[in-house]
Design a protein around this motif. Structure first.
Motif, PDB file in Angstrom:
ATOM      1  N   ARG A   1      27.984  36.392  -6.045  1.00  0.00           N
ATOM      2  CA  ARG A   1      27.938  35.699  -7.337  1.00  0.00           C
ATOM      3  C   ARG A   1      29.129  34.757  -7.418  1.00  0.00           C
ATOM      4  O   ARG A   1      30.238  35.163  -7.713  1.00  0.00           O
ATOM      5  CB  ARG A   1      27.944  36.715  -8.479  1.00  0.00           C
ATOM      6  CG  ARG A   1      26.638  37.516  -8.506  1.00  0.00           C
ATOM      7  CD  ARG A   1      26.548  38.422  -9.678  1.00  0.00           C
ATOM      8  NE  ARG A   1      26.482  37.624 -10.896  1.00  0.00           N
ATOM      9  CZ  ARG A   1      26.718  38.118 -12.101  1.00  0.00           C
ATOM     10  NH1 ARG A   1      27.022  39.390 -12.246  1.00  0.00           N
ATOM     11  NH2 ARG A   1      26.627  37.351 -13.159  1.00  0.00           N
ATOM     12  N   TYR A   2      28.874  33.503  -7.092  1.00  0.00           N
ATOM     13  CA  TYR A   2      29.917  32.489  -7.142  1.00  0.00           C
ATOM     14  C   TYR A   2      30.402  32.320  -8.571  1.00  0.00           C
ATOM     15  O   TYR A   2      29.754  32.756  -9.518  1.00  0.00           O
ATOM     16  CB  TYR A   2      29.395  31.159  -6.597  1.00  0.00           C
ATOM     17  CG  TYR A   2      29.140  31.209  -5.116  1.00  0.00           C
ATOM     18  CD1 TYR A   2      30.178  31.046  -4.227  1.00  0.00           C
ATOM     19  CD2 TYR A   2      27.864  31.443  -4.621  1.00  0.00           C
ATOM     20  CE1 TYR A   2      29.952  31.109  -2.865  1.00  0.00           C
ATOM     21  CE2 TYR A   2      27.634  31.503  -3.256  1.00  0.00           C
ATOM     22  CZ  TYR A   2      28.687  31.342  -2.386  1.00  0.00           C
ATOM     23  OH  TYR A   2      28.452  31.407  -1.039  1.00  0.00           O
ATOM     24  N   HIS A   3      31.538  31.655  -8.722  1.00  0.00           N
ATOM     25  CA  HIS A   3      32.130  31.461 -10.035  1.00  0.00           C
ATOM     26  C   HIS A   3      31.998  30.010 -10.464  1.00  0.00           C
ATOM     27  O   HIS A   3      32.092  29.099  -9.644  1.00  0.00           O
ATOM     28  CB  HIS A   3      33.594  31.871 -10.016  1.00  0.00           C
ATOM     29  CG  HIS A   3      33.776  33.356  -9.930  1.00  0.00           C
ATOM     30  ND1 HIS A   3      34.869  33.990 -10.428  1.00  0.00           N
ATOM     31  CD2 HIS A   3      32.986  34.337  -9.434  1.00  0.00           C
ATOM     32  CE1 HIS A   3      34.765  35.294 -10.228  1.00  0.00           C
ATOM     33  NE2 HIS A   3      33.625  35.528  -9.613  1.00  0.00           N
TER      34      HIS A   3
ATOM     35  N   ARG B   1      32.909  28.120  -6.934  1.00  0.00           N
ATOM     36  CA  ARG B   1      34.124  28.795  -6.474  1.00  0.00           C
ATOM     37  C   ARG B   1      33.794  30.148  -5.856  1.00  0.00           C
ATOM     38  O   ARG B   1      33.049  30.943  -6.422  1.00  0.00           O
ATOM     39  CB  ARG B   1      35.066  28.994  -7.651  1.00  0.00           C
ATOM     40  CG  ARG B   1      36.383  29.602  -7.248  1.00  0.00           C
ATOM     41  CD  ARG B   1      37.297  29.676  -8.433  1.00  0.00           C
ATOM     42  NE  ARG B   1      38.649  29.929  -7.992  1.00  0.00           N
ATOM     43  CZ  ARG B   1      39.469  30.748  -8.620  1.00  0.00           C
ATOM     44  NH1 ARG B   1      39.083  31.385  -9.706  1.00  0.00           N
ATOM     45  NH2 ARG B   1      40.679  30.928  -8.168  1.00  0.00           N
ATOM     46  N   THR B   2      34.375  30.399  -4.714  1.00  0.00           N
ATOM     47  CA  THR B   2      34.266  31.706  -4.076  1.00  0.00           C
ATOM     48  C   THR B   2      34.925  32.728  -4.981  1.00  0.00           C
ATOM     49  O   THR B   2      36.029  32.492  -5.477  1.00  0.00           O
ATOM     50  CB  THR B   2      34.991  31.688  -2.715  1.00  0.00           C
ATOM     51  OG1 THR B   2      34.430  30.662  -1.906  1.00  0.00           O
ATOM     52  CG2 THR B   2      34.882  33.030  -2.022  1.00  0.00           C
ATOM     53  N   PRO B   3      34.289  33.878  -5.221  1.00  0.00           N
ATOM     54  CA  PRO B   3      34.949  34.904  -6.031  1.00  0.00           C
ATOM     55  C   PRO B   3      36.280  35.295  -5.390  1.00  0.00           C
ATOM     56  O   PRO B   3      36.346  35.529  -4.169  1.00  0.00           O
ATOM     57  CB  PRO B   3      33.959  36.069  -6.006  1.00  0.00           C
ATOM     58  CG  PRO B   3      32.639  35.449  -5.707  1.00  0.00           C
ATOM     59  CD  PRO B   3      32.945  34.279  -4.809  1.00  0.00           C
TER      60      PRO B   3
ATOM     61  N   ASP C   1      37.921  37.994  -5.250  1.00  0.00           N
ATOM     62  CA  ASP C   1      37.955  39.257  -4.502  1.00  0.00           C
ATOM     63  C   ASP C   1      37.382  39.088  -3.092  1.00  0.00           C
ATOM     64  O   ASP C   1      37.857  39.717  -2.147  1.00  0.00           O
ATOM     65  CB  ASP C   1      37.247  40.377  -5.266  1.00  0.00           C
ATOM     66  CG  ASP C   1      35.787  40.101  -5.559  1.00  0.00           C
ATOM     67  OD1 ASP C   1      35.420  38.934  -5.804  1.00  0.00           O
ATOM     68  OD2 ASP C   1      34.989  41.063  -5.545  1.00  0.00           O
TER      69      ASP C   1
ATOM     70  N   ASN D   1      35.604  30.147 -14.285  1.00  0.00           N
ATOM     71  CA  ASN D   1      35.845  31.311 -13.437  1.00  0.00           C
ATOM     72  C   ASN D   1      34.978  32.501 -13.828  1.00  0.00           C
ATOM     73  O   ASN D   1      35.366  33.648 -13.664  1.00  0.00           O
ATOM     74  CB  ASN D   1      37.332  31.687 -13.405  1.00  0.00           C
ATOM     75  CG  ASN D   1      37.661  32.483 -12.155  1.00  0.00           C
ATOM     76  OD1 ASN D   1      36.977  32.367 -11.135  1.00  0.00           O
ATOM     77  ND2 ASN D   1      38.680  33.290 -12.226  1.00  0.00           N
ATOM     78  N   THR D   2      33.797  32.218 -14.355  1.00  0.00           N
ATOM     79  CA  THR D   2      32.852  33.279 -14.701  1.00  0.00           C
ATOM     80  C   THR D   2      31.729  33.278 -13.674  1.00  0.00           C
ATOM     81  O   THR D   2      31.328  32.220 -13.176  1.00  0.00           O
ATOM     82  CB  THR D   2      32.256  33.064 -16.109  1.00  0.00           C
ATOM     83  OG1 THR D   2      31.671  31.763 -16.157  1.00  0.00           O
ATOM     84  CG2 THR D   2      33.328  33.174 -17.177  1.00  0.00           C
ATOM     85  N   PRO D   3      31.217  34.451 -13.309  1.00  0.00           N
ATOM     86  CA  PRO D   3      30.175  34.519 -12.287  1.00  0.00           C
ATOM     87  C   PRO D   3      28.908  33.765 -12.687  1.00  0.00           C
ATOM     88  O   PRO D   3      28.488  33.800 -13.831  1.00  0.00           O
ATOM     89  CB  PRO D   3      29.893  36.012 -12.160  1.00  0.00           C
ATOM     90  CG  PRO D   3      31.113  36.672 -12.680  1.00  0.00           C
ATOM     91  CD  PRO D   3      31.644  35.769 -13.759  1.00  0.00           C
TER      92      PRO D   3
ATOM     93  N   ASN E   1      38.563  24.630  -7.921  1.00  0.00           N
ATOM     94  CA  ASN E   1      38.144  25.884  -7.291  1.00  0.00           C
ATOM     95  C   ASN E   1      38.946  26.289  -6.059  1.00  0.00           C
ATOM     96  O   ASN E   1      38.621  27.280  -5.414  1.00  0.00           O
ATOM     97  CB  ASN E   1      36.640  25.844  -6.962  1.00  0.00           C
ATOM     98  CG  ASN E   1      36.295  24.912  -5.821  1.00  0.00           C
ATOM     99  OD1 ASN E   1      37.138  24.487  -5.040  1.00  0.00           O
ATOM    100  ND2 ASN E   1      35.011  24.584  -5.708  1.00  0.00           N
TER     101      ASN E   1
END
Length: 166
Positions: free
Chosen positions: A141-143, A8-10, A12, A147-149, A34
């Protein structure tokens, strides 16, 4: 997630790009877990996400077969297999020529055929016409699923913007 290229793209990163480009109308390569936009494509088709976290399938056309013409698309495609990544970059390039704005989050792969065919003009030593290339400092840093980096990003990243031709 070990070995996965579908992270998943962060949020932000996505939100900054959505703000800069006036929002997106489609997430071109996502999963149910994601997707960052309420309208998104998976390998199974085009979906709408509802407010309760559920989703409704609109068509069986995936991100490579649904029309992106005149859309504003965010796309963080899977980086492997290489042929799939190349197909998404070609789709973005073709769609921009048909009126789409496509913002892609990609791994830096300046040694690939797709990079030189659709992004970089070897003769002029610059991005192709209507293509904007942004090389990012550091690595995104993708997730993961929760949803954690992801702790150790594997690739350097770039943002490639295919601006509409019309």
């Amino acid at each position: 997630m070990s070995g996965s290229t579908e992270w998943r793209t962060p949020p932000d990163v996505y939100n900054a790009l959505a703000g800069e480009f006036g929002g997106f109308t489609l997430d071109g390569a996502a999963s149910h877990e994601n997707a960052l936009h309420w309208r998104y494509c998976t390998k199974e088709g085009l979906f709408l996400k509802d407010r309760d976290g559920g989703y409704e399938q609109l068509s069986d056309h995936d991100g490579l077969t649904v029309s992106w013409n005149y859309e504003s698309v965010f796309c963080n495609p899977p980086y492997s297999p290489a042929a799939t990544l190349a197909a998404f970059v070609e789709k973005a390039s073709t769609s921009a020529k048909q009126g789409a704005l496509v913002v892609m989050l990609l791994n830096v792969a300046s040694d690939t055929r797709w990079f030189h065919r659709h992004i970089w003009d070897d003769k002029l030593h610059r991005p192709r016409e209507r293509v904007e290339l942004r090389l990012l400092a550091g690595r995104i840093r993708y997730h993961g699923i929760l949803n954690t980096p992801i702790p150790s990003p594997r690739y350097a990243n770039m943002i490639v913007v295919f601006h509409p031709w019309d």
